[in-house]
Design a protein around this motif. Sequence first.
Motif, PDB file in Angstrom:
ATOM      1  N   THR A   1       0.855  -1.188   0.000  1.00  0.00           N
ATOM      2  CA  THR A   1       0.000   0.000   0.000  1.00  0.00           C
ATOM      3  C   THR A   1       0.893   1.242   0.000  1.00  0.00           C
TER       4      THR A   1
ATOM      5  N   ASP B   1      -2.185   6.640  -5.952  1.00  0.00           N
ATOM      6  CA  ASP B   1      -2.120   5.689  -4.840  1.00  0.00           C
ATOM      7  C   ASP B   1      -2.208   4.258  -5.358  1.00  0.00           C
TER       8      ASP B   1
ATOM      9  N   TYR C   1      -2.635   0.088  -3.861  1.00  0.00           N
ATOM     10  CA  TYR C   1      -3.178  -0.619  -2.702  1.00  0.00           C
ATOM     11  C   TYR C   1      -2.739  -2.082  -2.690  1.00  0.00           C
TER      12      TYR C   1
ATOM     13  N   LYS D   1      -8.039  -0.946   5.291  1.00  0.00           N
ATOM     14  CA  LYS D   1      -7.164   0.231   5.169  1.00  0.00           C
ATOM     15  C   LYS D   1      -6.086   0.039   4.112  1.00  0.00           C
ATOM     16  N   PHE D   2      -5.954  -1.189   3.622  1.00  0.00           N
ATOM     17  CA  PHE D   2      -4.993  -1.463   2.551  1.00  0.00           C
ATOM     18  C   PHE D   2      -5.684  -1.691   1.207  1.00  0.00           C
ATOM     19  N   ALA D   3      -6.967  -1.395   1.129  1.00  0.00           N
ATOM     20  CA  ALA D   3      -7.760  -1.603  -0.081  1.00  0.00           C
ATOM     21  C   ALA D   3      -8.256  -0.267  -0.626  1.00  0.00           C
ATOM     22  N   PRO D   4      -8.565  -0.193  -1.909  1.00  0.00           N
ATOM     23  CA  PRO D   4      -9.112   1.039  -2.465  1.00  0.00           C
ATOM     24  C   PRO D   4     -10.390   1.446  -1.740  1.00  0.00           C
TER      25      PRO D   4
ATOM     26  N   GLN E   1      -4.288  -0.944  -9.823  1.00  0.00           N
ATOM     27  CA  GLN E   1      -4.485  -0.316  -8.521  1.00  0.00           C
ATOM     28  C   GLN E   1      -4.136  -1.215  -7.349  1.00  0.00           C
ATOM     29  N   ILE E   2      -4.111  -2.549  -7.555  1.00  0.00           N
ATOM     30  CA  ILE E   2      -3.955  -3.467  -6.417  1.00  0.00           C
ATOM     31  C   ILE E   2      -2.887  -4.522  -6.695  1.00  0.00           C
TER      32      ILE E   2
END
Length: 445
Positions: free
Chosen positions: A186, A201, A203, A254-257, A276-277
């Motif tokens: 993240t 950002d 994640y 809190k570590f996810a979009p 994104q991940i």
Amino acid sequence: MKKLLAAASVLALCAGHAQANECTNPVQITWSTIAGFYTDAMNQFVASFEKENCAKVQVINTDNSQLYNKQVIEMVGQTGAYDVVTLETAEKAEFAANGFILPMTEFLAERPDLVEDVAPTLRSITVEYDGNIWGLPYYTYSAGMFIRQDLLDDPIEQAAFQERYGYPLARPETWEQHRDIAEFFTRKAGEKLKGQMLERDFYGVGLMAGPFPDIQDELSAQLWGMGSDWLTDEGVVPVDDVEKVLAHYVGLLKFAPPAALTVTYDGVMNQMRDGQIAMTHGFFLDQWPNAVKTEESVPGAVIAAIEAPGKRAYVGGFLLAVSSSSANPEMAMRFVAHIGGPEVQRQFADMGGATTLMSVLSDPVYETAERRPLNGEYKTLLQVFESMKGFSSNLFNTPFGAKIYNTMHIPLQSAAAGQITPRQAAEQLAADVAAICGGPCPIKR
């Protein structure tokens, strides 16, 4: 007509193939099923069945969110509107126990290969109940997880992870390792990933924490992995266990979009393909053809389909079963055997479908580089079925399973959204289940 087929009836139906060219009065049957790829891919196989059996199949496509309710209404009313219904794993026991569908045990005794070829774990969970076989699965959404292998293999990331956590960066074997990897990857815009500056950002994990039943599918991986279940053998929710896995899951958010609280599987796939991940939670392996497209949209990305931590994950599939109010149950059973059989399942695999048959999943032809974009998850599916051998969930062995499954996401998602605590969600789930079952839920395998 609830009487099982006699062998003579089966043989008589087999004559349909020889008479196909002379068909002037086709037998009419209706197939109620989920709209989308699951059915669209089957159109050509419906046509081949009609030609071979002097039949006419009307396919009734319904959005998955509405399919269960519509089918139940027709089954309760014994309207005969559907000859073949499509059931999710948690619905089998309800439809069987209430006499909504016909057992196919005797019919399939004429073709034992059709049943024996289904992955044993999947067979137990999707088609077997109370000593009978209730149809055949034609599609599996069994889960493992997807991960960005290129991130795990990057020397810069490996060194940083080792220094921070004190052990090597690798595919997670435990949920604690999964959590560490989610935290590690993240990053904020302006930080680096694989030595490159991030413009937005990034994640560590994608989660299906939206107001949909898929949230419990994710949670099942960890709950089953700790040796627990949604229902104990006494038919009640193990509140402490559910609280524990839900608290861990909420901690991952809190570590996810931010969109995690609104999406289901397609949203997570969009996040992965959009770069994104880093990975998923326990996730449906049938989505491999979508996940692997990340390698086209994200430079340098390499996607791997692996087993979920603890080698436990949601297992299930779509079951084709014959309505007890069908006017043509013999032809309906032939249709189920056709769609669930090896010829159609192999063609389905060629189109990228997640087949249920071991003979197809284990065929070396699907392990080639040319087949990877469509069938790259097959090896992992085989591993999942092996790891889950002998597994059974009480959620799938109670006639109230469908009603529980279709509502249990409400307290779980409320906890994910921070509206209630994990403990409150687990207690609410226990109360809801007790209300649905009128006390402890009956369990029958």
